[in-house]
Design an enzyme around this catalytic site. Structure first.
Site, PDB file in Angstrom:
ATOM      1  CD  GLU A  31      -2.393   1.280   2.806  1.00  0.00           C
ATOM      2  OE1 GLU A  31      -2.747   0.227   3.363  1.00  0.00           O
ATOM      3  OE2 GLU A  31      -2.549   2.407   3.327  1.00  0.00           O
ATOM      4  NE  ARG A  45      -0.435   8.800   5.422  1.00  0.00           N
ATOM      5  CZ  ARG A  45      -0.206   7.985   6.430  1.00  0.00           C
ATOM      6  NH1 ARG A  45       0.890   8.113   7.137  1.00  0.00           N
ATOM      7  NH2 ARG A  45      -1.059   7.043   6.743  1.00  0.00           N
ATOM      8  CE  LYS A 104      -5.885   1.840   7.893  1.00  0.00           C
ATOM      9  NZ  LYS A 104      -4.994   2.702   7.117  1.00  0.00           N
TER      10      LYS A 104
HETATM   11  C1  3PG Z   1      -0.491   4.670   8.758  1.00  0.00           C
HETATM   12  O1  3PG Z   1      -1.155   5.398   9.452  1.00  0.00           O
HETATM   13  O2  3PG Z   1       0.419   5.062   8.033  1.00  0.00           O
HETATM   14  C2  3PG Z   1      -0.752   3.215   8.769  1.00  0.00           C
HETATM   15  O3  3PG Z   1      -1.856   2.920   9.531  1.00  0.00           O
HETATM   16  C3  3PG Z   1       0.473   2.466   9.240  1.00  0.00           C
HETATM   17  O4  3PG Z   1       0.675   2.701  10.559  1.00  0.00           O
HETATM   18  P1  3PG Z   1       2.027   2.256  11.270  1.00  0.00           P
HETATM   19  O5  3PG Z   1       3.126   3.122  10.715  1.00  0.00           O
HETATM   20  O6  3PG Z   1       1.762   2.497  12.734  1.00  0.00           O
HETATM   21  O7  3PG Z   1       2.268   0.794  10.954  1.00  0.00           O
END
Ligand code: 3PG
Length: 208
Positions: free
Chosen positions: A41, A45, A129
């Site tokens: 994924e 961002r 999710k």
């Molecule tokens: C995010 O918010 O980028 C994802 O949910 C991944 O979260 P993490 O970096 O805590 O694994």
């Protein structure tokens, strides 16, 4: 949905990636594939995210490449144009729900309460999710939903570490988990591709 389910049945850990430059995309996708992962994924961002997603698809043709941090109808369109195989959202606003329902693409909408999960099911989503997983109740929360909402599956994401992966994946309502721990931003920026491939392998090894 069947391609996505087949991919996570082979490797139930979805790496959540923040990619700052397009140059990182191909070696990163290759490292994750070498590590045995079947999906990834890319979070929308960074300015490079969409181009990176397209690049990853051609660099790792066997992998399903999703777009995360989908917040608006514009994000859906852009992700689909970039070639996303699936979408992940942190939650759904009413307008995003309408936009997502209209699209024919696998989408895992984010939820963090029983009511949100029930609303998403009414809209046609049965694989959600669970975000932010650790902050919103973690394993005990998912265990509590398994009885009353046994028709729903969850991909918990947010705060999951290597040490927690096995416990989450042992839950009957968790076919997959997501997280950034095997490919943190610092390792991506440092270009330590073998380290990332090794972390992916180690993450999957807990399931043996
Ligand atoms: C995010 O918010 O980028 C994802 O949910 C991944 O979260 P993490 O970096 O805590 O694994």
């Amino acid at each position: 949905m069947s391609d996505f389910l087949a991919a996570i049945a082979r490797a139930p850990i979805v790496p959540v990636l923040t990619v700052e430059t397009v140059e990182e995309a191909a070696p990163l996708a290759d490292a994750l594939m070498r590590g045995g992962l079947t999906t990834l994924e890319v979070t929308l961002r960074t300015p490079a995210a969409l181009e990176a997603l397209t690049e990853m698809k051609s660099a790792a043709p066997g992998m399903l490449v999703g777009a995360g941090t989908i917040l608006s109808e514009g994000d859906i369109d852009a992700a689909m144009k970039a070639g996303a195989d699936f979408l992940v959202t942190p939650g759904l606003s009413p307008s995003l729900a309408t936009a997502v329902i209209e699209q024919d693409i696998v989408t895992l909408p984010g939820v963090s309460t029983a009511s949100e999960a029930m609303t998403r099911f009414d809209e046609g989503f049965a694989f959600l999710k669970f975000f932010p997983a650790e902050a919103a109740g973690g394993v005990p929360f998912l265990k509590s939903l398994a009885g009353p909402l046994s028709h729903l599956d969850f991909m918990p994401t947010g705060g999951i570490t290597a040490a927690l992966a096995k416990t989450y994946l042992s839950l009957p309502n968790v076919p997959a988990i997501g997280g950034s721990w095997m490919a943190p931003k610092a390792d991506i920026q440092a270009g330590t591709w073998d380290k990332i491939a090794e972390s992916a392998k180690t993450a999957l090894a807990v399931l043996d």
